[in-house]
Design a protein around this motif. Structure first.
Motif, mmCIF file in Angstrom:
data_model
loop_
_atom_site.group_PDB
_atom_site.id
_atom_site.type_symbol
_atom_site.label_atom_id
_atom_site.label_comp_id
_atom_site.label_asym_id
_atom_site.label_seq_id
_atom_site.Cartn_x
_atom_site.Cartn_y
_atom_site.Cartn_z
ATOM 1 N N UNK A 1 -4.939 6.466 14.348
ATOM 2 C CA UNK A 1 -3.809 6.363 13.407
ATOM 3 C C UNK A 1 -4.130 5.369 12.301
ATOM 4 N N UNK A 2 -4.723 4.233 12.661
ATOM 5 C CA UNK A 2 -5.101 3.265 11.624
ATOM 6 C C UNK A 2 -6.217 3.805 10.744
ATOM 7 N N UNK A 3 -7.085 4.626 11.295
ATOM 8 C CA UNK A 3 -8.102 5.276 10.471
ATOM 9 C C UNK A 3 -7.486 6.227 9.455
ATOM 10 N N UNK A 4 -6.473 6.965 9.886
ATOM 11 C CA UNK A 4 -5.762 7.847 8.951
ATOM 12 C C UNK A 4 -5.018 7.039 7.895
ATOM 13 N N UNK A 5 -4.487 5.873 8.302
ATOM 14 C CA UNK A 5 -3.800 5.021 7.332
ATOM 15 C C UNK A 5 -4.777 4.473 6.294
ATOM 16 N N UNK A 6 -6.031 4.275 6.692
ATOM 17 C CA UNK A 6 -7.008 3.749 5.744
ATOM 18 C C UNK A 6 -7.390 4.781 4.686
ATOM 19 N N UNK A 7 -7.179 6.062 4.987
ATOM 20 C CA UNK A 7 -7.478 7.095 3.992
ATOM 21 C C UNK A 7 -6.503 7.057 2.821
ATOM 22 N N UNK B 1 -7.207 -1.452 6.868
ATOM 23 C CA UNK B 1 -6.859 -0.669 8.049
ATOM 24 C C UNK B 1 -8.085 -0.141 8.784
ATOM 25 N N UNK B 2 -9.155 0.158 8.063
ATOM 26 C CA UNK B 2 -10.317 0.738 8.724
ATOM 27 C C UNK B 2 -10.980 -0.274 9.657
ATOM 28 N N UNK C 1 0.834 -1.189 0.000
ATOM 29 C CA UNK C 1 0.000 0.000 0.000
ATOM 30 C C UNK C 1 0.873 1.245 0.000
ATOM 31 N N UNK C 2 0.224 2.386 -0.027
ATOM 32 C CA UNK C 2 0.926 3.663 -0.127
ATOM 33 C C UNK C 2 1.119 4.344 1.220
ATOM 34 N N UNK C 3 0.926 3.640 2.301
ATOM 35 C CA UNK C 3 1.043 4.244 3.628
ATOM 36 C C UNK C 3 2.520 4.484 3.932
#
Length: 201
Positions: A143-149, A107-108, A22-24
């Motif tokens: 933080x994982x919510x932000x990673x899911x974006x 991630x979400x 992924x692009x995280x």
């Protein structure tokens, strides 16, 4: 090899694909995993402190809620540490498989799980230890919510998208305006309608 690649090689799980899927950003992955591990250990300690506090005080309804809150916080911390740092639970045989299963999910899912298991301890006992301990688990979920974006677009991509949308809206609005004007019926006055009384019938 850069420092980030060396840290990535040290921190990766056995059998994990070294190529990111992924692009995280790497720092966000380590922030989520690090805060989840350290925050869950702190949550377990503060939950234990809440549970021990009942021994030092009289037992009533308030202290019962504090005890339940402390136990919930300890369970939530243990659950997060099982997912984030399965190396801390090597004595339990299914932990690695469970962690790998959660790792494959988006991630979400992890964000929703962490945020939902952090809130009951705060609602049961809104004290400093509950808010801080469960707040660390909730912050891991954020933080994982932000990673899911996903990854933020570069400045050039944002400029190109904005120009393309502006050009499309201008073309669409001018085309719609011209269509409305071309299809409009001409305005004219045809006179008053004739009724049966005017014609002398």
């Amino acid at each position: 090899m850069s420092l980030a690649e060396k840290l990535g090689a040290i921190m990766q799980k056995p059998g994990q694909d070294p190529v990111a899927k992924d692009d995280v950003p790497w720092w966000m992955k380590y922030a989520g995993r690090g805060l989840g591990t350290v925050g869950s250990l702190i949550a377990i300690g503060l939950g234990l402190w809440n549970c021990v506090g009942i021994v030092l005080a009289d037992v009533d309804v308030l202290w019962t809620l504090i005890l339940i809150s402390g136990m919930w916080q300890m369970l939530a911390g243990a659950f997060v540490i099982v997912i984030e740092a399965p190396c801390c639970c090597l004595f339990i045989d299914f932990v690695q498989n469970f962690s790998d299963m959660i790792e494959k999910r988006p991630y979400w899912n992890r964000a929703a799980l962490y945020c939902s298991i952090a809130l009951p301890a705060i609602f049961l006992c809104p004290g400093v230890s509950s808010i801080f301990g469960s707040g660390l688990i909730f912050t891991t979920g954020v933080i994982y919510g932000l990673m899911s974006l996903g990854r933020k677009a570069t400045q050039e991509e944002m400029i190109n998208n904005a120009e393309r949308e502006t050009n499309a809206s201008v073309t669409q609005s001018s085309g719609m305006r011209s269509t409305l004007v071309d299809n409009a019926a001409p305005m004219s006055f045809t006179g008053t309608p004739a009724t049966g009384f005017d014609s002398g019938v």
